[in-house]
Write a protein that holds these residues in place. Sequence first.
Motif, PDB file in Angstrom:
ATOM      1  N   GLY A  11       0.791  -1.222   0.000  1.00 37.73           N
ATOM      2  CA  GLY A  11       0.000   0.000   0.000  1.00 37.73           C
ATOM      3  C   GLY A  11       0.821   1.269   0.000  1.00 37.73           C
ATOM      4  N   SER A  12       2.143   1.155   0.195  1.00 36.71           N
ATOM      5  CA  SER A  12       3.008   2.334   0.126  1.00 36.71           C
ATOM      6  C   SER A  12       3.370   2.620  -1.327  1.00 36.71           C
ATOM      7  CB  SER A  12       4.281   2.121   0.940  1.00 36.71           C
ATOM      8  OG  SER A  12       5.195   3.183   0.719  1.00 36.71           O
ATOM      9  N   ARG A  13       3.519   3.885  -1.665  1.00 35.94           N
ATOM     10  CA  ARG A  13       3.952   4.241  -3.020  1.00 35.94           C
ATOM     11  C   ARG A  13       5.405   3.877  -3.267  1.00 35.94           C
ATOM     12  NH1 ARG A  13       1.602  10.412  -3.974  1.00 35.94           N
ATOM     13  NH2 ARG A  13      -0.558   9.957  -3.376  1.00 35.94           N
ATOM     14  N   PHE A  14       6.165   3.811  -2.189  1.00 30.12           N
ATOM     15  CA  PHE A  14       7.610   3.693  -2.322  1.00 30.12           C
ATOM     16  C   PHE A  14       8.101   2.338  -1.820  1.00 30.12           C
ATOM     17  CE2 PHE A  14       6.467   8.160  -1.502  1.00 30.12           C
ATOM     18  CZ  PHE A  14       6.877   8.715  -2.713  1.00 30.12           C
ATOM     19  N   PRO A  15       9.257   1.913  -2.302  1.00 26.06           N
ATOM     20  CA  PRO A  15       9.783   0.606  -1.891  1.00 26.06           C
ATOM     21  C   PRO A  15      10.044   0.505  -0.393  1.00 26.06           C
ATOM     22  CG  PRO A  15      10.946   1.432  -3.821  1.00 26.06           C
ATOM     23  CD  PRO A  15      10.111   2.559  -3.321  1.00 26.06           C
ATOM     24  N   GLU A  16      10.392   1.635   0.242  1.00 25.12           N
ATOM     25  CA  GLU A  16      10.716   1.621   1.665  1.00 25.12           C
ATOM     26  C   GLU A  16       9.966   2.718   2.415  1.00 25.12           C
ATOM     27  OE1 GLU A  16      15.215   0.180   2.379  1.00 25.12           O
ATOM     28  OE2 GLU A  16      15.034   2.082   1.304  1.00 25.12           O
ATOM     29  N   VAL A  17       9.634   2.412   3.655  1.00 27.42           N
ATOM     30  CA  VAL A  17       9.109   3.414   4.579  1.00 27.42           C
ATOM     31  C   VAL A  17       9.956   3.359   5.846  1.00 27.42           C
ATOM     32  CG1 VAL A  17       6.760   3.319   3.661  1.00 27.42           C
ATOM     33  CG2 VAL A  17       7.422   1.785   5.544  1.00 27.42           C
ATOM     34  N   ALA A  18       9.875   4.421   6.645  1.00 26.48           N
ATOM     35  CA  ALA A  18      10.689   4.498   7.862  1.00 26.48           C
ATOM     36  C   ALA A  18       9.839   4.158   9.078  1.00 26.48           C
ATOM     37  CB  ALA A  18      11.281   5.890   8.016  1.00 26.48           C
ATOM     38  N   GLU A  19      10.282   3.153   9.850  1.00 30.59           N
ATOM     39  CA  GLU A  19       9.581   2.761  11.081  1.00 30.59           C
ATOM     40  C   GLU A  19      10.387   3.231  12.296  1.00 30.59           C
ATOM     41  OE1 GLU A  19       8.358  -1.149  13.724  1.00 30.59           O
ATOM     42  OE2 GLU A  19       8.915  -1.416  11.613  1.00 30.59           O
ATOM     43  N   LEU A  20       9.735   4.017  13.129  1.00 29.44           N
ATOM     44  CA  LEU A  20      10.373   4.502  14.354  1.00 29.44           C
ATOM     45  C   LEU A  20      10.378   3.393  15.397  1.00 29.44           C
ATOM     46  CD1 LEU A  20      11.515   6.636  16.250  1.00 29.44           C
ATOM     47  CD2 LEU A  20       9.184   7.488  16.612  1.00 29.44           C
ATOM     48  N   LEU A  21      11.590   2.982  15.802  1.00 32.33           N
ATOM     49  CA  LEU A  21      11.725   1.924  16.810  1.00 32.33           C
ATOM     50  C   LEU A  21      11.739   2.497  18.215  1.00 32.33           C
ATOM     51  CD1 LEU A  21      14.417  -0.340  15.079  1.00 32.33           C
ATOM     52  CD2 LEU A  21      11.907  -0.513  14.976  1.00 32.33           C
ATOM     53  N   LYS A  22      12.605   3.519  18.456  1.00 32.20           N
ATOM     54  CA  LYS A  22      12.652   4.098  19.793  1.00 32.20           C
ATOM     55  C   LYS A  22      13.593   5.296  19.794  1.00 32.20           C
ATOM     56  CE  LYS A  22      12.689   2.600  24.621  1.00 32.20           C
ATOM     57  NZ  LYS A  22      12.988   1.507  25.556  1.00 32.20           N
ATOM     58  N   VAL A  23      13.042   6.482  20.032  1.00 34.55           N
ATOM     59  CA  VAL A  23      13.869   7.684  20.168  1.00 34.55           C
ATOM     60  C   VAL A  23      13.232   8.607  21.194  1.00 34.55           C
ATOM     61  CG1 VAL A  23      14.686   7.638  17.763  1.00 34.55           C
ATOM     62  CG2 VAL A  23      12.671   8.995  18.352  1.00 34.55           C
ATOM     63  N   THR A  24      14.034   9.505  21.716  1.00 33.87           N
ATOM     64  CA  THR A  24      13.477  10.616  22.485  1.00 33.87           C
ATOM     65  C   THR A  24      13.522  11.892  21.648  1.00 33.87           C
ATOM     66  OG1 THR A  24      15.650  11.058  23.482  1.00 33.87           O
ATOM     67  CG2 THR A  24      14.115   9.651  24.714  1.00 33.87           C
ATOM     68  N   TRP A  25      14.552  12.013  20.802  1.00 32.41           N
ATOM     69  CA  TRP A  25      14.716  13.186  19.944  1.00 32.41           C
ATOM     70  C   TRP A  25      14.129  12.844  18.573  1.00 32.41           C
ATOM     71  CZ3 TRP A  25      17.588  17.849  21.037  1.00 32.41           C
ATOM     72  CH2 TRP A  25      17.698  18.726  19.942  1.00 32.41           C
ATOM     73  N   PHE A  26      12.964  13.423  18.254  1.00 31.37           N
ATOM     74  CA  PHE A  26      12.294  13.163  16.984  1.00 31.37           C
ATOM     75  C   PHE A  26      12.420  14.393  16.097  1.00 31.37           C
ATOM     76  CE2 PHE A  26       8.473  13.584  14.325  1.00 31.37           C
ATOM     77  CZ  PHE A  26       8.502  12.393  13.623  1.00 31.37           C
ATOM     78  N   GLU A  27      13.058  14.240  14.947  1.00 30.68           N
ATOM     79  CA  GLU A  27      13.241  15.368  14.029  1.00 30.68           C
ATOM     80  C   GLU A  27      13.263  14.860  12.598  1.00 30.68           C
ATOM     81  OE1 GLU A  27      16.369  19.038  13.036  1.00 30.68           O
ATOM     82  OE2 GLU A  27      16.688  17.743  14.794  1.00 30.68           O
ATOM     83  N   VAL A  28      12.382  15.424  11.775  1.00 33.43           N
ATOM     84  CA  VAL A  28      12.280  15.067  10.358  1.00 33.43           C
ATOM     85  C   VAL A  28      12.260  16.361   9.556  1.00 33.43           C
ATOM     86  CG1 VAL A  28      10.881  13.954   8.581  1.00 33.43           C
ATOM     87  CG2 VAL A  28      10.984  12.964  10.884  1.00 33.43           C
ATOM     88  N   ARG A  29      13.067  16.404   8.484  1.00 33.01           N
ATOM     89  CA  ARG A  29      13.109  17.592   7.630  1.00 33.01           C
ATOM     90  C   ARG A  29      13.051  17.175   6.165  1.00 33.01           C
ATOM     91  NH1 ARG A  29      14.583  22.229  10.315  1.00 33.01           N
ATOM     92  NH2 ARG A  29      15.391  21.923  12.439  1.00 33.01           N
ATOM     93  N   GLY A  30      12.406  18.022   5.361  1.00 35.62           N
ATOM     94  CA  GLY A  30      12.355  17.787   3.923  1.00 35.62           C
ATOM     95  C   GLY A  30      12.389  19.107   3.187  1.00 35.62           C
ATOM     96  N   THR A  81      -7.901   8.403   1.626  1.00 28.68           N
ATOM     97  CA  THR A  81      -8.605   7.380   0.849  1.00 28.68           C
ATOM     98  C   THR A  81      -7.728   6.168   0.560  1.00 28.68           C
ATOM     99  OG1 THR A  81      -7.986   8.513  -1.213  1.00 28.68           O
ATOM    100  CG2 THR A  81     -10.123   9.073  -0.246  1.00 28.68           C
ATOM    101  N   ASP A  82      -6.385   6.337   0.642  1.00 28.64           N
ATOM    102  CA  ASP A  82      -5.495   5.202   0.391  1.00 28.64           C
ATOM    103  C   ASP A  82      -5.223   4.378   1.642  1.00 28.64           C
ATOM    104  OD1 ASP A  82      -3.821   6.862   1.824  1.00 28.64           O
ATOM    105  OD2 ASP A  82      -2.424   7.247   0.180  1.00 28.64           O
ATOM    106  N   GLY A  83      -5.896   4.708   2.752  1.00 30.27           N
ATOM    107  CA  GLY A  83      -5.749   3.934   3.981  1.00 30.27           C
ATOM    108  C   GLY A  83      -4.693   4.460   4.935  1.00 30.27           C
TER     109      GLY A  83
END
Length: 306
Positions: A143-162, A257-259
């Motif tokens: 169901g993902s558009r891309f071959p890989e997705v990122a799964e968060l396992l365990k962090v205290t510092w959460f930061e994502v940039r694009g 709509t894509d779930g």
Amino acid sequence: MTCRERKTMLSGSCRGFNALPEGCIANALSLTSPKDACRLSLVASTFRSAAESDVVWERFLPPDYVDIISRSIDGPDSLLTKFRSKKELYFHLCDNPIIIDSGTKSFSLEKGTGKKCFMLAARDLFIVWGDTPQYWAWISLPGSRFPEVAELLKVTWFEVRGKINASMLSPGTKYSAYMVFSTKSGFHGFDYQPAEASVGISGHDGQKRTVCFDINVARMHSYQYSQVNHRQPPSFYMWWHGNVPIDHSAEYPKLRTDGWMEVELGEFLVEGKQDGDVEISLMEVKGRYWKWGLIIQGIEIRPKAG
């Protein structure tokens, strides 16, 4: 004006258009919008024939659509030779995002306007500790558009940039950026402290928002707003671990709509042929709580609704 007078005027208008060459009508339709062209094609056979013309739909496609399609992971000929008309190609790009730039982005069109939409894959984002296996995992999901997705396992510092260059987007358009995600059973940590999002063109102050990922809090927020008589919600909706109270100014996730789920991070305006990067960030670094169970597909950038 009487009904007979309206019919007479409409009949005269149609006769006038019938006297025009089809190419002239097609050129006029190309100056409207995809939605208007489709509506007008239902009015009279003259419009219907012209509205099928490649002249019309070539104008509705982005000027650089050939270059974008040439960056498809399936090869440049995957779409350009597949469809008999530009109209077929247009609607295919609306309903079927194509994967470009070595699988790091997807491209599609907004159906009503032909404006460009992109999604930055998780692999195209800067994720703090993203390459550290004890903190993040890269997995494949149906169901993902891309071959890989990122799964968060365990962090205290959460930061994502694009970021994406504004010149890639449709000029004169207000856009919104959305984090597209899902959660695993046991999802934890984002209910204690909301995240902070920022979206803006480089060199300008970004728009800042408070973002909530917790589905239980989102349901509580949705329930409160749906109660016309403002009654107290049932007790099971009050279970938010006794953590963060509802903030009606925050952004909450919605089901796509894509779930997948999405939450709006902010909006920005692309003025003319604007250069510079659109910078998008999402952080939760204040709470210092352990967080896990979030799955990031990417950040979608599409025209602001309405």
